[in-house]
Write a protein that holds these residues in place. Structure first.
Motif, PDB file in Angstrom:
ATOM      1  N   ALA A  19      -2.433 -44.567  13.023  1.00 58.66           N
ATOM      2  CA  ALA A  19      -1.053 -44.196  13.342  1.00 58.66           C
ATOM      3  C   ALA A  19      -0.952 -43.690  14.776  1.00 58.66           C
ATOM      4  CB  ALA A  19      -0.544 -43.148  12.358  1.00 58.66           C
ATOM      5  N   GLN A  20      -1.888 -42.860  15.179  1.00 59.44           N
ATOM      6  CA  GLN A  20      -1.884 -42.327  16.545  1.00 59.44           C
ATOM      7  C   GLN A  20      -2.069 -43.453  17.562  1.00 59.44           C
ATOM      8  OE1 GLN A  20      -5.174 -39.710  17.586  1.00 59.44           O
ATOM      9  NE2 GLN A  20      -3.845 -38.575  18.988  1.00 59.44           N
ATOM     10  N   GLN A  21      -2.987 -44.354  17.304  1.00 58.49           N
ATOM     11  CA  GLN A  21      -3.236 -45.466  18.220  1.00 58.49           C
ATOM     12  C   GLN A  21      -2.039 -46.427  18.258  1.00 58.49           C
ATOM     13  OE1 GLN A  21      -6.944 -46.654  16.385  1.00 58.49           O
ATOM     14  NE2 GLN A  21      -8.133 -45.711  18.031  1.00 58.49           N
ATOM     15  N   PHE A  22      -1.432 -46.647  17.118  1.00 60.71           N
ATOM     16  CA  PHE A  22      -0.239 -47.495  17.052  1.00 60.71           C
ATOM     17  C   PHE A  22       0.884 -46.878  17.874  1.00 60.71           C
ATOM     18  CE2 PHE A  22       3.744 -48.824  15.012  1.00 60.71           C
ATOM     19  CZ  PHE A  22       3.600 -50.195  14.997  1.00 60.71           C
ATOM     20  N   ASP A  23       1.085 -45.567  17.728  1.00 63.30           N
ATOM     21  CA  ASP A  23       2.129 -44.884  18.494  1.00 63.30           C
ATOM     22  C   ASP A  23       1.886 -44.996  20.000  1.00 63.30           C
ATOM     23  OD1 ASP A  23       3.371 -44.188  16.119  1.00 63.30           O
ATOM     24  OD2 ASP A  23       2.597 -42.132  16.124  1.00 63.30           O
ATOM     25  N   GLU A  24       0.639 -44.953  20.408  1.00 65.42           N
ATOM     26  CA  GLU A  24       0.306 -45.131  21.826  1.00 65.42           C
ATOM     27  C   GLU A  24       0.634 -46.550  22.283  1.00 65.42           C
ATOM     28  OE1 GLU A  24      -3.810 -43.970  22.195  1.00 65.42           O
ATOM     29  OE2 GLU A  24      -3.359 -41.896  21.608  1.00 65.42           O
ATOM     30  N   LEU A  25       0.323 -47.527  21.454  1.00 69.85           N
ATOM     31  CA  LEU A  25       0.657 -48.912  21.767  1.00 69.85           C
ATOM     32  C   LEU A  25       2.166 -49.096  21.889  1.00 69.85           C
ATOM     33  CD1 LEU A  25      -0.197 -51.907  22.099  1.00 69.85           C
ATOM     34  CD2 LEU A  25      -0.102 -52.076  19.583  1.00 69.85           C
ATOM     35  N   VAL A  26       2.906 -48.489  20.982  1.00 66.64           N
ATOM     36  CA  VAL A  26       4.372 -48.563  21.025  1.00 66.64           C
ATOM     37  C   VAL A  26       4.899 -47.936  22.317  1.00 66.64           C
ATOM     38  CG1 VAL A  26       6.514 -47.749  19.936  1.00 66.64           C
ATOM     39  CG2 VAL A  26       4.653 -48.663  18.525  1.00 66.64           C
ATOM     40  N   ALA A  27       4.381 -46.793  22.691  1.00 70.71           N
ATOM     41  CA  ALA A  27       4.826 -46.120  23.917  1.00 70.71           C
ATOM     42  C   ALA A  27       4.573 -46.992  25.143  1.00 70.71           C
ATOM     43  CB  ALA A  27       4.132 -44.769  24.059  1.00 70.71           C
ATOM     44  N   ASP A  71       9.139 -63.328  24.055  1.00 74.22           N
ATOM     45  CA  ASP A  71       8.387 -64.064  25.073  1.00 74.22           C
ATOM     46  C   ASP A  71       7.832 -63.185  26.191  1.00 74.22           C
ATOM     47  OD1 ASP A  71       8.875 -66.430  23.696  1.00 74.22           O
ATOM     48  OD2 ASP A  71      10.603 -66.975  24.936  1.00 74.22           O
ATOM     49  N   GLN A  72       8.182 -61.912  26.210  1.00 75.31           N
ATOM     50  CA  GLN A  72       7.724 -61.006  27.267  1.00 75.31           C
ATOM     51  C   GLN A  72       6.233 -60.698  27.109  1.00 75.31           C
ATOM     52  OE1 GLN A  72       9.640 -59.935  29.899  1.00 75.31           O
ATOM     53  NE2 GLN A  72      11.028 -61.438  28.983  1.00 75.31           N
ATOM     54  N   PRO A  73       5.505 -60.551  28.223  1.00 77.44           N
ATOM     55  CA  PRO A  73       4.071 -60.222  28.135  1.00 77.44           C
ATOM     56  C   PRO A  73       3.799 -58.925  27.374  1.00 77.44           C
ATOM     57  CG  PRO A  73       4.636 -60.876  30.372  1.00 77.44           C
ATOM     58  CD  PRO A  73       5.926 -60.780  29.609  1.00 77.44           C
ATOM     59  N   HIS A  74       4.640 -57.902  27.547  1.00 84.67           N
ATOM     60  CA  HIS A  74       4.412 -56.633  26.840  1.00 84.67           C
ATOM     61  C   HIS A  74       4.601 -56.797  25.334  1.00 84.67           C
ATOM     62  CE1 HIS A  74       8.609 -56.528  28.383  1.00 84.67           C
ATOM     63  NE2 HIS A  74       8.873 -56.189  27.130  1.00 84.67           N
ATOM     64  N   THR A  75       5.533 -57.649  24.930  1.00 84.35           N
ATOM     65  CA  THR A  75       5.737 -57.892  23.493  1.00 84.35           C
ATOM     66  C   THR A  75       4.581 -58.695  22.924  1.00 84.35           C
ATOM     67  OG1 THR A  75       8.137 -57.823  23.777  1.00 84.35           O
ATOM     68  CG2 THR A  75       7.308 -58.853  21.770  1.00 84.35           C
ATOM     69  N   LYS A  76       4.140 -59.702  23.644  1.00 84.82           N
ATOM     70  CA  LYS A  76       3.002 -60.504  23.175  1.00 84.82           C
ATOM     71  C   LYS A  76       1.754 -59.638  23.022  1.00 84.82           C
ATOM     72  CE  LYS A  76       4.567 -64.969  24.842  1.00 84.82           C
ATOM     73  NZ  LYS A  76       4.279 -66.120  25.690  1.00 84.82           N
ATOM     74  N   ARG A  77       1.551 -58.706  23.959  1.00 79.07           N
ATOM     75  CA  ARG A  77       0.404 -57.798  23.867  1.00 79.07           C
ATOM     76  C   ARG A  77       0.526 -56.939  22.603  1.00 79.07           C
ATOM     77  NH1 ARG A  77      -0.487 -52.492  25.280  1.00 79.07           N
ATOM     78  NH2 ARG A  77      -2.660 -51.980  25.662  1.00 79.07           N
ATOM     79  N   PHE A  78       1.725 -56.395  22.348  1.00 83.37           N
ATOM     80  CA  PHE A  78       1.960 -55.584  21.156  1.00 83.37           C
ATOM     81  C   PHE A  78       1.682 -56.401  19.887  1.00 83.37           C
ATOM     82  CE2 PHE A  78       4.817 -54.408  17.690  1.00 83.37           C
ATOM     83  CZ  PHE A  78       4.426 -53.112  17.465  1.00 83.37           C
ATOM     84  N   ALA A  80      -0.154 -58.989  19.441  1.00 84.71           N
ATOM     85  CA  ALA A  80      -1.576 -59.319  19.295  1.00 84.71           C
ATOM     86  C   ALA A  80      -2.407 -58.110  18.884  1.00 84.71           C
ATOM     87  CB  ALA A  80      -2.109 -59.895  20.600  1.00 84.71           C
ATOM     88  N   ALA A  81      -2.033 -56.919  19.346  1.00 81.33           N
ATOM     89  CA  ALA A  81      -2.847 -55.717  19.118  1.00 81.33           C
ATOM     90  C   ALA A  81      -2.497 -54.963  17.840  1.00 81.33           C
ATOM     91  CB  ALA A  81      -2.721 -54.779  20.317  1.00 81.33           C
ATOM     92  N   ARG A  82      -1.296 -55.109  17.338  1.00 78.91           N
ATOM     93  CA  ARG A  82      -0.824 -54.238  16.249  1.00 78.91           C
ATOM     94  C   ARG A  82      -1.582 -54.391  14.935  1.00 78.91           C
ATOM     95  NH1 ARG A  82       4.805 -57.302  14.502  1.00 78.91           N
ATOM     96  NH2 ARG A  82       3.728 -59.145  13.742  1.00 78.91           N
ATOM     97  N   SER A  83      -2.041 -55.581  14.616  1.00 82.62           N
ATOM     98  CA  SER A  83      -2.618 -55.830  13.286  1.00 82.62           C
ATOM     99  C   SER A  83      -3.827 -54.955  12.984  1.00 82.62           C
ATOM    100  CB  SER A  83      -2.968 -57.308  13.120  1.00 82.62           C
ATOM    101  OG  SER A  83      -3.946 -57.680  14.060  1.00 82.62           O
TER     102      SER A  83
END
Length: 108
Positions: A19-27, A71-78, A80-83
């Motif tokens: 949860a903490q790591q996910f919140d950091e990714l979201v930020a 299609d944004q790079p920041h969304t694609k990164r999110f 790919a990383a969220r799972s």
């Protein structure tokens, strides 16, 4: 006038560390989302008494704005990383039935 394109996403996280790591990714992702002209609302909530759940409410000007967001790079990164942090995901696309839009400080 189109009512926009909206969805709600409910993410269930694996554990408190995830949860903490996910919140950091979201930020990190939110920094890029702020510059998207067609993204009208991108709100993330933690439900009361559900510390391992995050609920996203997303409102876009239209379907094209949603696709531009995807299609944004920041969304694609999110995406790919969220799972690695998730135990489950539920997505609900919304049709507006009735709405009210108020600006902060307006009365009524």
């Amino acid at each position: 006038m189109p009512s926009g394109y909206a969805l709600v996403v409910r993410f269930t996280l694996r554990d408190t560390t995830a949860a903490q790591q996910f919140d950091e990714l979201v930020a990190q992702t939110a920094v890029g989302i702020r510059t998207e002209p067609g993204t009208l609302v991108y709100a993330v909530h933690e439900p009361v008494d559900e510390p391992l759940v995050r609920v996203f409410y997303e409102l876009y000007a239209d379907r094209d704005a949603f696709q531009a967001h995807e299609d944004q790079p920041h969304t694609k990164r999110f995406l790919a990383a969220r799972s690695q942090f998730l135990a489950g995901t539920e997505v609900t696309f919304l049709n507006e039935v009735a709405g009210l839009s108020k600006r902060p400080g307006s009365e009524g």
